[in-house]
Every structure is written in C-alpha cells, then in structure tokens.
Enzyme design. Structure first.
Site, PDB file in Angstrom:
ATOM      1  CG  ASP A   1     -52.107 -31.870-151.097  1.00 26.50           C
ATOM      2  OD1 ASP A   1     -52.110 -31.677-152.321  1.00 26.50           O
ATOM      3  OD2 ASP A   1     -51.200 -31.457-150.339  1.00 26.50           O
TER       4      ASP A   1
ATOM      5  CB  ILE B   1     -50.706 -49.173-175.027  1.00 30.92           C
ATOM      6  CG1 ILE B   1     -49.709 -48.827-173.909  1.00 30.92           C
ATOM      7  CG2 ILE B   1     -50.652 -48.139-176.132  1.00 30.92           C
ATOM      8  CD1 ILE B   1     -48.272 -48.791-174.360  1.00 30.92           C
TER       9      ILE B   1
ATOM     10  CB  SER C   1     -48.912 -52.253-160.352  1.00 24.95           C
ATOM     11  OG  SER C   1     -49.524 -53.479-160.697  1.00 24.95           O
ATOM     12  CG  ASN C   2     -47.414 -52.580-167.438  1.00 22.95           C
ATOM     13  OD1 ASN C   2     -48.516 -52.151-167.763  1.00 22.95           O
ATOM     14  ND2 ASN C   2     -46.474 -52.865-168.322  1.00 22.95           N
TER      15      ASN C   2
ATOM     16  CG  HIS D   1     -56.235 -38.131-148.452  1.00 19.69           C
ATOM     17  ND1 HIS D   1     -55.631 -36.884-148.540  1.00 19.69           N
ATOM     18  CD2 HIS D   1     -57.450 -37.974-149.039  1.00 19.69           C
ATOM     19  CE1 HIS D   1     -56.433 -36.046-149.145  1.00 19.69           C
ATOM     20  NE2 HIS D   1     -57.551 -36.669-149.464  1.00 19.69           N
TER      21      HIS D   1
ATOM     22  CD  GLN E   1     -39.171 -57.777-167.133  1.00 12.37           C
ATOM     23  OE1 GLN E   1     -38.478 -58.030-168.120  1.00 12.37           O
ATOM     24  NE2 GLN E   1     -40.064 -56.804-167.122  1.00 12.37           N
TER      25      GLN E   1
END
Length: 476
Positions: free
Chosen positions: A450, A420, A393-394, A446, A372
C-alpha cells in the site's frame, strides 16, 4: 589387415574381422614398417561432437557472439571455445577435451541450441570419451582400453571460475563434495571446504567472493572537479542510408526485456516520488573518496543508496518479497540482493549485489566496480544477473529528474534515482542555502504493497541519506 595398436613390448597385434594373430616383432619386414606407422596414426583418432550443455535458468538457445578457435586449431581442456549470449547473460564455453577442432557447427550471430553439437573435436582414441558425448567415429577397442576409458571418463564437474578459486587456495577438487546438479562443485562448496580447513566462520552469503584489491603504492590521479555543464556528444557511428527497410530478429538482452516487460504489464503499479537533500552525503563522499582510491575502489553515491535501501528493507521486509503467479503466497526473501540497472552496448541489464545486508559500504562499492567492469565488457554471468530481490535504477547518470520505473518480476518494488542538482532551499531559520537535491521515483506492486508502506520506507531511506552518520547505528 588393420593395425589396432603398436605396443612397446615384444609383439605387435594385427586385428582381422574373424581372428587375432600375434606375430613376433622380428617377423615384420623392414619394407612394411613405413606403412605400419602411417596406418596406426590414422586409426588412433576419433571425432567427438561436443554438444552445448545446459547452462541453466531454462535457457534452450543462445546466440554465438565470438569464436576463440577455428578449424584445425589444437585445444586443451578448459580452453575457451566461444562466447555465447542468452537472453539472460553472456557465457564462455570451454573445452572438455584435448584435441583438434575439425568442424564449427555455427557461424557468428547464429542461434545454437542446447543439446545440439557445437563443434567436432578429434581426440586421441586411447584417452577415451565421456559417455554423454556422441562419438562420430570409433575404432575397435580392447577390454583393457574400455576399462581405462570408464575410469578416465569420470571427471569432476566444475566451472573454470570454480577451478581457478580452488587452485588459488591449493584445494584439490577431488576432495570437495559437490552440491550442484550431477554433483557439480559450486563456488559455495569451495568456500565451505576452505572454512572447515581454516576454522573460519563464513556469513550466509557469497560475501567472500568480494575481494578488495590490494592498496596501490602509486598516487591515484584525482578526478576532475568541474563536472557541471556536460554537453551531450552524438554517438560516433557511421550513418548508412540505404532507402530500404531492415528487419532484424529480437535476440539477447532485447529478448529478455520483451519477456520481462510483458510480465511486468500484469502488475498494477503505483508511484511515489520525493526529493532528497544529499548535501551531507556529498561532503562525506568527498572525504572518503581518497581512502577508497588508495584501496583500489572507485566510490560513487550508489553504494550509499544501496546500503540505505537494505537498512530500510530490514524494517519493511514486504518490499523485499515476491508474489507467486496465482497470488496466493508471499515469499519474504532472507537475502537483500539489490539490483542496479545498467545501460550497456548490449542493452539494459540488471546485475545485483548479493547479500547487501551483511556487506559494508566499501564491499558494496568493490562489488559494483566488478559488475560495472564485466557489464561494460559484456561478460556478466548468469549468477550476477539472476536472484535479485529489489532494484535501484540510477537514471540520473544520463539525465532527468523523475521517471516511472517498471517493476522487474518477481520483485515487488523498484526505485529510480534522478540527477543531483544544486538548488536553493530554505533552512529552519528561513535562510536560503545551496543544497544538493536528488529526486527519487518509486514504483510498487499495489496488490500487496500500500502507499503508506512505500512512503514510510522512502522516508526512512531518505533519513539515512540526509544524515549519513545515522546509518552507523544500524550497520552490522
């Protein structure tokens, strides 16, 4: 008459086109002495075109973002010359020579090409020049000097970071065998050499690169407790209205996003969403935050999310795999290099934490702090931005609860985390209680994954986070 060398011995050699004459020092008149030394100073310099070397990952062009030198400046080996940005990372270019900068071949924000001259450097002719560089001006050279040049031109290939690591551990690079391209010494070579000297057993990962900071003696100020009701602040940039359209080239990380997302559109995505009760994890983090701060590390929720994902990938390795272009082979990755999407001034970047499967939560937090910091400064290296096998990914740090994340090829799955929220929920007795709820949105390829596999992985990941103590049973 061209003076080639002034030696400290008892003779001075004058070089003519057809013959060489040697005169005794006493034969040179005093009136010629000033001209002799002036001519010698000019002839000892040669200008070398320092080319932009191949920085790997198939990169052929970069954008010059900053010059650290200007024409006329003196530089030494390993001094920073400039910072360039590719569509993958920012790289600092360092000098290979001691000399004087005579010409900069590019202006700021111009495109520089690999293999083309970057700067011209005037160096001392007696020190010679590496064979892969083009010499613009070369004075005559004796056989003795040519031999000396070949010996001196053999240099150990290593990046400044590797040299610094070797210096910190008192290791001579000449004693280390390089395993990189052209025998280049890599960081792993230094770590392996150090392990042989000390008898230590290193894990199959660059885990040793994560060095926790030393404990701080001073008290770390506590973070403000009331973080609710954040008001969005407009970006304080001067607004200039010219009334004209503006066209800019797509460069840097934007160019990388164009390539990656174009490739991602070929993948058939499917989504799966769920909500996670983080009440226990929120309490655990509050208890561990002061301990982490004493060790110089900021502890967020992300290290827990990453470690829980790694524990889940051990049970469902298909989510930590890649599919070849012809869709004929699936490669199951041994390492869990979990990427974390970051929003920076340069654009969206996704550095990854290497080998999470052998890292503790604290080590993951320490590495996240490093990534960061470098990401905010735009100094992430190619190694930090490549090799990812799974991504989180936040998006909740900015806002929002649900999203539809796009897979980062050649990976096959990605998760997006919402913010949150404190929401009412019912317990087993039907009583309402205050819960810390986070929503997660998964996307998977996909073609090989599955929905049932994705759901089972999500349920396992969810169980680790809702009961964080359960992770202790599977930690290694």
């Amino acid at each position: 008459v061209c003076i080639h060398h002034v030696r400290s011995c008892s003779s001075i050699r004058f070089v003519r086109p057809k013959y060489v004459c040697v005169f005794d020092k006493s034969a040179v008149k005093f009136s010629h002495q000033q001209r002799l030394f002036r001519t010698t100073a000019v002839s000892c310099g040669q200008i070398v075109q320092f080319k932009l070397s191949d920085i790997g990952e198939g990169i052929t062009e970069v954008t010059v973002k900053e010059w650290y030198i200007k024409e006329g400046d003196s530089v030494s080996q390993f001094d920073s010359i400039c910072e360039v940005q590719s569509d993958k990372a920012s790289v600092t270019i360092t000098s290979r020579y001691d000399g004087i900068i005579r010409k900069l071949h590019y202006n700021l924000d111009e495109i520089a090409f690999v293999g083309k001259p970057l700067v011209d450097i005037e160096i001392d002719a007696s020190k010679g020049v590496a064979p892969e560089e083009d010499v613009v001006e070369t004075p005559p050279m004796s056989h003795e000097e040519h031999t000396h040049q070949e010996i001196k031109g053999h240099k150990t290939l290593a990046t400044p970071a590797v040299r610094r690591l070797a210096m910190e551990n008192n290791i001579k690079l000449s004693e280390v065998v390089g395993t990189g391209k052209d025998n280049r010494i890599l960081k792993e070579d230094i770590l392996n050499y150090l392990a042989k000297q000390t008898g230590a057993i290193l894990p199959p990962s660059p885990k040793a690169e994560i060095i926790p900071p030393l404990p701080k003696s001073e008290t770390v100020p506590a973070a403000p407790k009331d973080k609710a009701h954040k008001i969005p602040v407009p970006v304080s940039r001067p607004i200039v209205f010219s009334g004209k359209d503006k066209t800019e080239p797509v460069t840097g990380f934007q160019k990388a996003m164009v390539k990656t997302m174009s490739a991602a559109l070929k993948i058939p995505h499917f989504g799966y969403c769920d909500e996670i009760d983080l009440t226990q994890l929120v309490q655990l983090r509050e208890e561990l935050k002061p301990l982490a701060q004493l060790r110089g590390v900021k502890l967020s929720f992300m290290p827990f999310f990453i470690k829980a994902a790694s524990l889940g990938l051990l049970q469902y390795p298909i989510l930590n795999a890649s599919l070849d272009e012809n869709c004929q082979n699936v490669t199951y990755k041994a390492s869990h290099n979990i990427g974390v999407a970051m929003d920076t001034e340069q654009g969206l970047i996704v550095p990854n934490v290497k080998n999470v499967q052998v890292c503790s939560v604290f080590e993951i937090a320490s590495e996240l702090n490093r990534l960061q910091s470098l990401g905010s400064a735009g100094q992430l290296g190619t190694n930090d931005l490549t090799g990812g096998t799974f991504t989180l990914s936040n998006i909740g740090t900015i806002g929002g609860t649900y999203t539809k994340p796009v897979i980062l090829p050649p990976e096959v799955a990605i998760g997006a985390l919402g913010k949150i929220q404190v929401l009412p929920r019912f317990n087993g007795k039907g009583e309402v209680f205050k819960a810390q709820i986070m929503n997660v949105s998964w996307s998977a390829d996909h073609r090989i994954i599955d929905g049932a596999t994705m759901a089972r992985f999500s349920n396992l990941w969810k169980s680790y986070l809702e009961n964080p103590a359960s992770m202790l049973l599977d930690l290694k």
